[in-house]
Design a protein around this motif. Structure first.
Motif, short mmCIF file in Angstrom:
data_model
loop_
_atom_site.label_atom_id
_atom_site.label_comp_id
_atom_site.label_asym_id
_atom_site.label_seq_id
_atom_site.Cartn_x
_atom_site.Cartn_y
_atom_site.Cartn_z
N GLU A 19 21.34 -0.90 -39.54
CA GLU A 19 22.64 -0.66 -38.78
C GLU A 19 22.91 0.38 -37.91
N GLU A 20 22.22 1.54 -38.36
CA GLU A 20 22.25 2.68 -37.57
C GLU A 20 21.26 2.58 -36.15
N ILE A 21 20.19 2.07 -36.27
CA ILE A 21 19.44 1.78 -34.95
C ILE A 21 20.04 0.81 -34.07
N CYS A 22 20.85 -0.37 -34.59
CA CYS A 22 21.46 -1.10 -33.98
C CYS A 22 22.73 -0.72 -33.36
N ASN A 23 23.36 0.26 -33.94
CA ASN A 23 24.78 0.85 -33.26
C ASN A 23 23.99 1.62 -32.08
N LEU A 24 23.06 2.37 -32.18
CA LEU A 24 22.62 3.05 -31.19
C LEU A 24 21.94 2.33 -30.01
N VAL A 25 21.32 1.30 -30.25
CA VAL A 25 20.68 0.51 -29.15
C VAL A 25 21.70 -0.20 -28.51
N MET A 26 22.72 -0.75 -29.09
CA MET A 26 24.00 -1.33 -28.57
C MET A 26 24.58 -0.47 -27.40
N THR A 27 24.35 0.76 -27.25
CA THR A 27 24.93 1.55 -26.33
C THR A 27 24.16 1.60 -24.95
N VAL A 28 22.94 0.85 -25.04
CA VAL A 28 22.09 0.78 -24.09
C VAL A 28 22.65 -0.37 -22.90
N LEU A 65 12.81 -3.23 -18.08
CA LEU A 65 13.39 -1.79 -17.91
C LEU A 65 14.39 -1.43 -19.12
N ILE A 66 15.23 -2.55 -19.61
CA ILE A 66 16.06 -2.27 -20.93
C ILE A 66 15.24 -1.81 -22.05
N ALA A 67 14.19 -2.63 -22.35
CA ALA A 67 13.24 -2.20 -23.07
C ALA A 67 12.71 -0.81 -23.37
N HIS A 68 12.34 -0.41 -22.05
CA HIS A 68 11.83 0.99 -21.93
C HIS A 68 12.97 1.91 -22.32
N LYS A 69 14.22 1.55 -21.82
CA LYS A 69 15.44 2.61 -22.15
C LYS A 69 15.92 2.48 -23.70
N VAL A 70 15.71 1.50 -24.20
CA VAL A 70 15.81 1.55 -25.66
C VAL A 70 14.87 2.33 -26.50
N SER A 71 13.55 2.36 -26.20
CA SER A 71 12.54 2.93 -26.62
C SER A 71 12.78 4.42 -26.29
N LYS A 72 12.96 4.79 -25.37
CA LYS A 72 13.07 6.01 -25.02
C LYS A 72 14.30 6.78 -25.68
N LYS A 73 15.40 5.80 -25.90
CA LYS A 73 16.82 6.50 -26.62
C LYS A 73 16.50 6.78 -28.07
N LEU A 74 15.69 5.78 -28.62
CA LEU A 74 15.12 5.87 -30.03
C LEU A 74 14.47 7.03 -30.38
N LYS A 75 13.26 7.16 -29.25
CA LYS A 75 12.42 8.40 -29.51
C LYS A 75 13.11 9.74 -29.29
N GLU A 77 16.37 10.29 -30.06
CA GLU A 77 17.63 10.33 -31.13
C GLU A 77 16.67 10.67 -32.43
N TYR A 78 15.61 10.18 -32.76
CA TYR A 78 14.77 10.53 -33.84
C TYR A 78 13.41 11.18 -33.68
N LYS A 79 13.47 12.26 -34.04
CA LYS A 79 12.04 13.13 -33.52
C LYS A 79 10.84 12.71 -34.08
N ASP A 80 10.96 11.85 -35.44
CA ASP A 80 9.88 11.31 -36.12
C ASP A 80 9.29 10.11 -35.48
N VAL A 81 10.34 9.35 -34.56
CA VAL A 81 9.69 7.98 -34.30
C VAL A 81 8.36 8.20 -33.06
N SER A 82 7.46 7.68 -33.38
CA SER A 82 6.38 7.72 -32.41
C SER A 82 5.78 6.45 -31.60
N ASP A 83 6.50 5.42 -32.16
CA ASP A 83 6.16 4.09 -31.54
C ASP A 83 7.31 2.91 -31.63
N VAL A 84 7.81 2.40 -30.71
CA VAL A 84 8.82 1.77 -30.63
C VAL A 84 8.13 0.21 -29.68
N VAL A 85 8.34 -0.90 -30.77
CA VAL A 85 7.97 -2.14 -30.17
C VAL A 85 9.17 -3.12 -29.98
#
Length: 104
Positions: A19-28, A65-75, A77-85
């Motif tokens: 839910e935390e991830i989805c809430n953040l992603v929905m801001t893109v 482009l949206i997928a890249h923005k989501v990946s960048k936003k997650l990385k 926000e969370y310093k331990d995230v190394s990869d987003v698919v």
């Protein structure tokens, strides 16, 4: 501490709340929804895999482009995230769980 951390990885436990991830992603801008979010990995090396809903008639370049923005936003926000698919899916008006395919 080492045993506790190791058991979380071995048991394939979620690392960040869905839910935390989805809430953040929905801001893109352009994201219509998200689901099937999985987080895995060990401290300092989390991986996120998710399905992202975008407008069904959106050009592929824009969706990418949206997928890249989501990946960048997650990385960011969370310093331990190394990869987003991100798996892109068209947002549709079909009822949830429908397996019917659109035909022309």
């Amino acid at each position: 501490m080492i045993i506790k951390e190791g058991s979380r990885v071995l048991l394939d436990m979620s690392r960040i709340e869905e839910e935390e991830i989805c809430n953040l992603v929905m801001t893109v801008e352009g994201v219509k929804g998200c689901h099937k979010i999985r987080t895995r990995g060990s401290m300092g090396d989390f991986k996120i895999d998710m399905h992202l809903l975008v407008q069904s008639d959106m050009p592929l370049d824009d969706a990418h482009l949206i997928a890249h923005k989501v990946s960048k936003k997650l990385k960011g926000e969370y310093k331990d995230v190394s990869d987003v698919v991100v798996h892109l899916e068209p947002s549709s008006q079909r009822p949830q769980g429908s397996n019917s395919k659109k035909t022309s």
